[in-house]
Design an enzyme around this catalytic site. Structure first.
Site, PDB file in Angstrom:
ATOM      1  N   GLY A   9      49.619   1.237 -23.976  1.00 15.13           N
ATOM      2  CA  GLY A   9      50.185   2.116 -22.527  1.00 15.13           C
ATOM      3  C   GLY A   9      51.363   1.639 -22.221  1.00 15.13           C
ATOM      4  N   GLY A  12      53.840   2.918 -19.437  1.00 13.89           N
ATOM      5  CA  GLY A  12      53.557   3.310 -18.043  1.00 13.89           C
ATOM      6  C   GLY A  12      54.179   2.260 -17.070  1.00 13.89           C
ATOM      7  N   GLN A  13      53.804   2.431 -15.804  1.00 14.86           N
ATOM      8  CA  GLN A  13      54.655   1.809 -14.766  1.00 14.86           C
ATOM      9  C   GLN A  13      54.549  -0.134 -14.930  1.00 14.86           C
ATOM     10  OE1 GLN A  13      52.636   1.569 -10.945  1.00 14.86           O
ATOM     11  NE2 GLN A  13      54.340   0.756  -9.877  1.00 14.86           N
ATOM     12  N   TYR A 143      38.140   6.753 -10.370  1.00 10.59           N
ATOM     13  CA  TYR A 143      38.957   5.377 -10.739  1.00 10.59           C
ATOM     14  C   TYR A 143      38.020   4.209 -10.476  1.00 10.59           C
ATOM     15  CZ  TYR A 143      42.986   2.280 -11.123  1.00 10.59           C
ATOM     16  OH  TYR A 143      43.828   1.246 -11.409  1.00 10.59           O
ATOM     17  N   LYS A 147      36.530   1.691 -13.073  1.00 13.99           N
ATOM     18  CA  LYS A 147      36.981   0.106 -13.120  1.00 13.99           C
ATOM     19  C   LYS A 147      35.929  -0.933 -12.838  1.00 13.99           C
ATOM     20  CE  LYS A 147      41.377   0.596 -14.032  1.00 13.99           C
ATOM     21  NZ  LYS A 147      41.543  -0.391 -15.564  1.00 13.99           N
TER      22      LYS A 147
HETATM   23  N1  SER Z   1      47.299   1.337  -7.265  1.00 13.43           N
HETATM   24  C1  SER Z   1      46.073   2.057  -7.675  1.00 13.43           C
HETATM   25  C2  SER Z   1      45.816   3.310  -7.281  1.00 13.43           C
HETATM   26  O1  SER Z   1      46.580   3.538  -6.143  1.00 13.43           O
HETATM   27  C3  SER Z   1      44.941   1.309  -7.249  1.00 13.43           C
HETATM   28  O2  SER Z   1      44.631   0.233  -8.342  1.00 13.43           O
HETATM   29  O3  SER Z   1      45.391   4.217  -7.799  1.00 13.43           O
END
Ligand code: SER
Length: 320
Positions: A9, A12-13, A143, A147
């Site tokens: 990845g 990505g950011q 999400y 996690k």
């Molecule tokens: N920065 C993430 C989000 O906003 C949270 O871990 O999805």
């Protein structure tokens, strides 16, 4: 043993910034960037790159073996807002991606694994202020669920299979080298571009939404520090709380006005508001501080100063 890192990845950011920092530390040829993207961003085009999906276990194994990788940073994930749009794929990527790297570590193909968790593991019943390391965790986002499950897998593989996995619960990350994608905290990056370009920003969160945030430099340093720490110092194998600063959109706007006095912010909360409302205001990261020496550098004032300075440079470079 010579260190050789694989970043999954890497476009990505966080991946881009981590690739840059690790290449500076270990040398370009010792850091293999990889991503599903065909086109490599210019910033990381100076070193080795593998076109790779973390979901392709055979190819992942082949890349790790052929480069004699010693440490893997598994940064491939869908973030909170994007995960709500595509729950099945978010679960597949966030969960099977992690399990692939845990299983290859268990086979002994490499020695250390870094995997990021998030403040999204917390939920509406979690204490919001100085959220403790060990507390109620009832995430209500796709999400956050992925996690939290991932954290349990990390601890399980560490205990049952002696996998040396290390993890941090990142707050919202604010950086200027790479564009964020699909997160609820991303307003706090976009706002700087809009403030400098037009002195106006329409925020998708309400004015009082306090969230834990962190300057990208701090997050990258934490990632490298926890991965380099001697194994006996890493006493938590699920994931460590980590704190930088906390602010609301209104407070951020006030701080931005110190640099751009005519800056105006308006509020139009959307579905991301309920995600943000379920997350903590601030985080107690005393375990990271005492176990492996974590200390943040950026408070809100410094973060805003740095972002204004760097985003101005970015925008004037693209205007040329
Ligand atoms: N920065 C993430 C989000 O906003 C949270 O871990 O999805």
């Amino acid at each position: 043993m010579q260190r050789k890192a694989l970043i999954i990845g890497a476009c990505g950011q966080i991946g881009i910034e981590l690739t840059l920092a690790l290449r500076q530390k270990l040398g370009s040829s010792s850091v293999i960037a990889s991503d599903v993207k065909e086109i490599v961003p210019d910033l990381i085009a100076d070193g080795p790159y593998e076109h790779l999906s973390v979901l392709d276990l055979d190819r992942l194994r082949q890349v790790i073996v052929s480069h004699q990788i010693t440490e893997v940073y598994n940064m491939a994930a869908l973030l909170s807002a994007t995960s709500e749009m595509n729950p099945a794929f978010a679960w597949e990527l966030n969960m099977n991606g992690l399990l692939h790297t845990l299983n290859l570590a268990k086979e002994g193909l490499f020695q250390r694994l870094f995997w990021p968790s998030s403040i999204a593991v917390f939920g509406p019943s979690t204490p919001r202020i100085h959220t403790p390391q060990d507390t109620i965790m009832d995430p209500n986002s796709v999400y956050g669920i992925s996690k939290l499950a991932g954290e349990r897998w990390c601890e399980y593989y560490a205990q049952k299979h002696q996998v040396d996995v290390r993890s941090i619960r990142y707050p919202g990350l604010i950086g200027y080298r790479s564009a964020p994608g699909g997160g609820t905290t991303d307003y706090a990056v976009d706002i700087f571009y809009k403030a400098i370009e037009s002195a106006k920003y329409a925020c998708f969160l309400g004015p009082q939404t306090m969230l834990p945030m962190m300057m990208m430099e701090d997050a990258i340093r934490a990632t490298i520090d926890i991965t380099e720490a001697p194994s006996e110092k890493i006493k938590i194998r699920s994931s460590y709380n980590l704190a930088g600063c906390s602010f609301t959109p209104e407070e951020l706007a006030i701080e931005i006005r110190k640099h751009i006095p005519n800056f105006e912010i308006t509020y139009a909360p959307d579905f991301r508001q309920s995600l943000a409302d379920s997350w903590p205001d601030s985080i107690d990261d005393s375990r990271a501080r005492s176990d492996w020496g974590w200390a943040h550098q950026y408070d809100t004032r410094l973060l805003v100063e740095k972002m204004i300075e760097e985003v101005r440079k970015n925008l004037s470079a693209t205007a040329i």
